[in-house]
Design a protein around this motif. Structure first.
Motif, PDB file in Angstrom:
ATOM      1  N   TYR A  68       0.826  -1.216   0.000  1.00 36.84           N
ATOM      2  CA  TYR A  68       0.000   0.000   0.000  1.00 36.84           C
ATOM      3  C   TYR A  68       0.857   1.261   0.000  1.00 36.84           C
ATOM      4  N   GLU A  69       2.174   1.101  -0.089  1.00 37.20           N
ATOM      5  CA  GLU A  69       3.086   2.240   0.044  1.00 37.20           C
ATOM      6  C   GLU A  69       2.809   3.320  -1.007  1.00 37.20           C
ATOM      7  N   GLU A  70       2.624   2.901  -2.262  1.00 35.30           N
ATOM      8  CA  GLU A  70       2.451   3.882  -3.334  1.00 35.30           C
ATOM      9  C   GLU A  70       1.155   4.675  -3.150  1.00 35.30           C
ATOM     10  N   LYS A  71       0.076   3.991  -2.783  1.00 36.51           N
ATOM     11  CA  LYS A  71      -1.196   4.691  -2.598  1.00 36.51           C
ATOM     12  C   LYS A  71      -1.150   5.622  -1.390  1.00 36.51           C
ATOM     13  N   ILE A  72      -0.427   5.220  -0.357  1.00 42.98           N
ATOM     14  CA  ILE A  72      -0.276   6.089   0.808  1.00 42.98           C
ATOM     15  C   ILE A  72       0.563   7.305   0.430  1.00 42.98           C
ATOM     16  N   GLU A  73       1.644   7.078  -0.327  1.00 47.69           N
ATOM     17  CA  GLU A  73       2.503   8.165  -0.760  1.00 47.69           C
ATOM     18  C   GLU A  73       1.743   9.152  -1.643  1.00 47.69           C
ATOM     19  N   ALA A  74       0.814   8.625  -2.449  1.00 46.29           N
ATOM     20  CA  ALA A  74       0.028   9.473  -3.352  1.00 46.29           C
ATOM     21  C   ALA A  74      -1.225  10.025  -2.682  1.00 46.29           C
ATOM     22  N   SER A  75      -1.371   9.778  -1.363  1.00 42.77           N
ATOM     23  CA  SER A  75      -2.528  10.253  -0.584  1.00 42.77           C
ATOM     24  C   SER A  75      -3.848   9.648  -1.062  1.00 42.77           C
ATOM     25  N   GLN A  76      -3.765   8.503  -1.743  1.00 45.18           N
ATOM     26  CA  GLN A  76      -4.984   7.804  -2.141  1.00 45.18           C
ATOM     27  C   GLN A  76      -5.535   6.974  -0.985  1.00 45.18           C
ATOM     28  N   ILE A  77      -4.642   6.635  -0.061  1.00 46.24           N
ATOM     29  CA  ILE A  77      -5.031   5.961   1.174  1.00 46.24           C
ATOM     30  C   ILE A  77      -4.443   6.748   2.337  1.00 46.24           C
ATOM     31  N   LEU A  78      -5.269   7.020   3.328  1.00 48.66           N
ATOM     32  CA  LEU A  78      -4.830   7.768   4.507  1.00 48.66           C
ATOM     33  C   LEU A  78      -4.514   6.806   5.645  1.00 48.66           C
ATOM     34  N   PRO A  79      -3.277   6.784   6.145  1.00 50.93           N
ATOM     35  CA  PRO A  79      -2.978   5.945   7.305  1.00 50.93           C
ATOM     36  C   PRO A  79      -3.586   6.534   8.574  1.00 50.93           C
ATOM     37  N   VAL A  80      -4.192   5.657   9.359  1.00 44.97           N
ATOM     38  CA  VAL A  80      -4.773   6.062  10.647  1.00 44.97           C
ATOM     39  C   VAL A  80      -3.899   5.455  11.732  1.00 44.97           C
ATOM     40  N   PRO A  81      -3.025   6.250  12.365  1.00 45.54           N
ATOM     41  CA  PRO A  81      -2.045   5.700  13.311  1.00 45.54           C
ATOM     42  C   PRO A  81      -2.668   5.292  14.644  1.00 45.54           C
ATOM     43  N   SER A  82      -2.052   4.274  15.253  1.00 49.38           N
ATOM     44  CA  SER A  82      -2.450   3.813  16.586  1.00 49.38           C
ATOM     45  C   SER A  82      -1.200   3.449  17.368  1.00 49.38           C
ATOM     46  N   ASP A  83      -1.292   3.540  18.680  1.00 52.46           N
ATOM     47  CA  ASP A  83      -0.157   3.191  19.540  1.00 52.46           C
ATOM     48  C   ASP A  83      -0.017   1.687  19.724  1.00 52.46           C
ATOM     49  N   SER A  84      -1.109   0.942  19.502  1.00 56.19           N
ATOM     50  CA  SER A  84      -1.094  -0.488  19.807  1.00 56.19           C
ATOM     51  C   SER A  84      -2.137  -1.214  18.972  1.00 56.19           C
ATOM     52  N   LEU A  85      -2.046  -2.538  18.976  1.00 51.57           N
ATOM     53  CA  LEU A  85      -3.039  -3.365  18.285  1.00 51.57           C
ATOM     54  C   LEU A  85      -4.439  -3.160  18.855  1.00 51.57           C
ATOM     55  N   PRO A  86      -4.641  -3.190  20.186  1.00 51.47           N
ATOM     56  CA  PRO A  86      -5.993  -2.969  20.707  1.00 51.47           C
ATOM     57  C   PRO A  86      -6.577  -1.633  20.259  1.00 51.47           C
ATOM     58  N   GLU A  87      -5.765  -0.567  20.242  1.00 52.10           N
ATOM     59  CA  GLU A  87      -6.264   0.735  19.818  1.00 52.10           C
ATOM     60  C   GLU A  87      -6.634   0.716  18.337  1.00 52.10           C
ATOM     61  N   MET A  88      -5.819   0.059  17.515  1.00 49.80           N
ATOM     62  CA  MET A  88      -6.103  -0.006  16.088  1.00 49.80           C
ATOM     63  C   MET A  88      -7.405  -0.758  15.822  1.00 49.80           C
ATOM     64  N   ILE A  89      -7.622  -1.860  16.522  1.00 52.65           N
ATOM     65  CA  ILE A  89      -8.864  -2.613  16.363  1.00 52.65           C
ATOM     66  C   ILE A  89     -10.048  -1.766  16.808  1.00 52.65           C
ATOM     67  N   HIS A  90      -9.877  -1.049  17.911  1.00 47.73           N
ATOM     68  CA  HIS A  90     -10.946  -0.174  18.405  1.00 47.73           C
ATOM     69  C   HIS A  90     -11.299   0.890  17.367  1.00 47.73           C
ATOM     70  N   GLN A  91     -10.275   1.462  16.731  1.00 44.96           N
ATOM     71  CA  GLN A  91     -10.504   2.469  15.689  1.00 44.96           C
ATOM     72  C   GLN A  91     -11.298   1.876  14.528  1.00 44.96           C
ATOM     73  N   ALA A  92     -10.960   0.632  14.151  1.00 44.75           N
ATOM     74  CA  ALA A  92     -11.669  -0.019  13.047  1.00 44.75           C
ATOM     75  C   ALA A  92     -13.121  -0.284  13.411  1.00 44.75           C
ATOM     76  N   LEU A  93     -13.361  -0.693  14.658  1.00 47.74           N
ATOM     77  CA  LEU A  93     -14.736  -0.967  15.089  1.00 47.74           C
ATOM     78  C   LEU A  93     -15.559   0.317  15.176  1.00 47.74           C
ATOM     79  N   LEU A  94     -14.881   1.431  15.460  1.00 43.94           N
ATOM     80  CA  LEU A  94     -15.571   2.728  15.474  1.00 43.94           C
ATOM     81  C   LEU A  94     -15.752   3.295  14.070  1.00 43.94           C
ATOM     82  N   LYS A  95     -15.246   2.551  13.065  1.00 45.92           N
ATOM     83  CA  LYS A  95     -15.310   2.959  11.652  1.00 45.92           C
ATOM     84  C   LYS A  95     -14.471   4.202  11.367  1.00 45.92           C
TER      85      LYS A  95
END
Length: 270
Positions: free
Chosen positions: A142-169
């Protein structure tokens, strides 16, 4: 004379014991079922059980030294640890020095990919606009799409936080080691099925290996162990489910669903 002889024996025994003791640098943190470090600082999981079995097989002692990920390679280069696990020739090439690093054969296979909500399963990659990432991770494929701003990375400090973010949509999917993410969802968070691996989206399949700089002649013993104790190694993998259904259409599914689909396929084949 007897005292000198006893002292020599003691020195020889101590030298032998030291020569047979190796420090393995391991990643600090929770990455179960592959490996983890508990609150008492004890290393555990699949890797601990496998490496302990090898140490017993080889007649050596392994001491495990948990370190932050970014400190592991410097510790190996500087001789603070004898071995590093996990490792791979393709990892962090820019951080590696001219020191010749030797690698074992693959110990265990893994897949890094995107987990999505079941309603998004099977959608093409154009629907993935925001991808959850734990700090320090790179979303391979996904590097190229992220670099081209076609995909926005949503940062998290940990796996539990990342899963929580996904569940919150707040993200359209979460990129991580599939087995580790599902282990957390199914066994820690205990919400099976809330996120599922989408094999149709870009993902990476590779392996974890044991590495060393100063003990390259030791690795053939480890490689032979993986062959000689193949059944025991397979049993440990099955116990921790680190390779469950990997390489099949059922990878990433809960076992009850795998069993159901296999029964269904068998009935249809009759």
């Amino acid at each position: 004379m007897k005292q000198i002889f006893a002292a020599c024996l003691l020195f020889a025994w101590t030298a032998q014991a030291t020569a047979q003791t190796y420090v393995v640098g391991v990643e600090q943190g929770n990455f179960l079922p592959h490996y983890g470090v508990d609150e008492q600082g004890q290393y555990n999981g699949f890797a601990r059980e496998l490496l302990d079995l090898f140490a017993e097989h080889a007649g050596v002692t392994f001491i495990y030294k948990p370190l932050p990920v970014d400190e592991l390679m410097p510790a190996l280069v500087e001789g603070e640890v004898d071995f590093k696990y996990p490792d791979h020739p393709d990892w962090a090439r820019s951080a590696k020095t001219e020191d010749r690093i030797s690698y074992s054969r693959p110990v265990v296979e893994y897949v890094d990919g995107v987990l999505v909500s079941p309603r998004r399963l099977g959608l093409d990659g154009d629907h993935l606009k925001r991808i959850g990432l734990v700090d320090g991770w790179t979303a391979r494929g996904y590097e190229e799409k992220i670099e081209a701003s076609q995909i926005l990375p949503v940062p998290s400090d940990s796996l539990p936080e990342m899963i929580h973010q996904a569940l919150l949509k707040n993200s359209d999917g979460a990129y991580y080691n599939v087995v580790v993410a599902l282990h957390h969802i199914n066994n820690v968070r205990v919400r099976p099925g809330v996120l599922v691996f989408d094999p149709n989206l870009p993902h990476t399949r590779s392996s974890y290996r044991l590495s060393t700089i100063r003990h390259g002649d030791f690795l053939p013993r480890f490689d032979s162990f993986l062959d000689d104790r193949h059944e025991q190694v397979a049993a440990i993998k099955a116990k921790h489910r680190v390779e469950a259904n990997i390489g099949t259409e059922y990878f990433g599914m809960e076992q009850w669903k795998v069993d159901f689909l296999k029964r269904q396929k068998a009935r249809n084949a009759q």
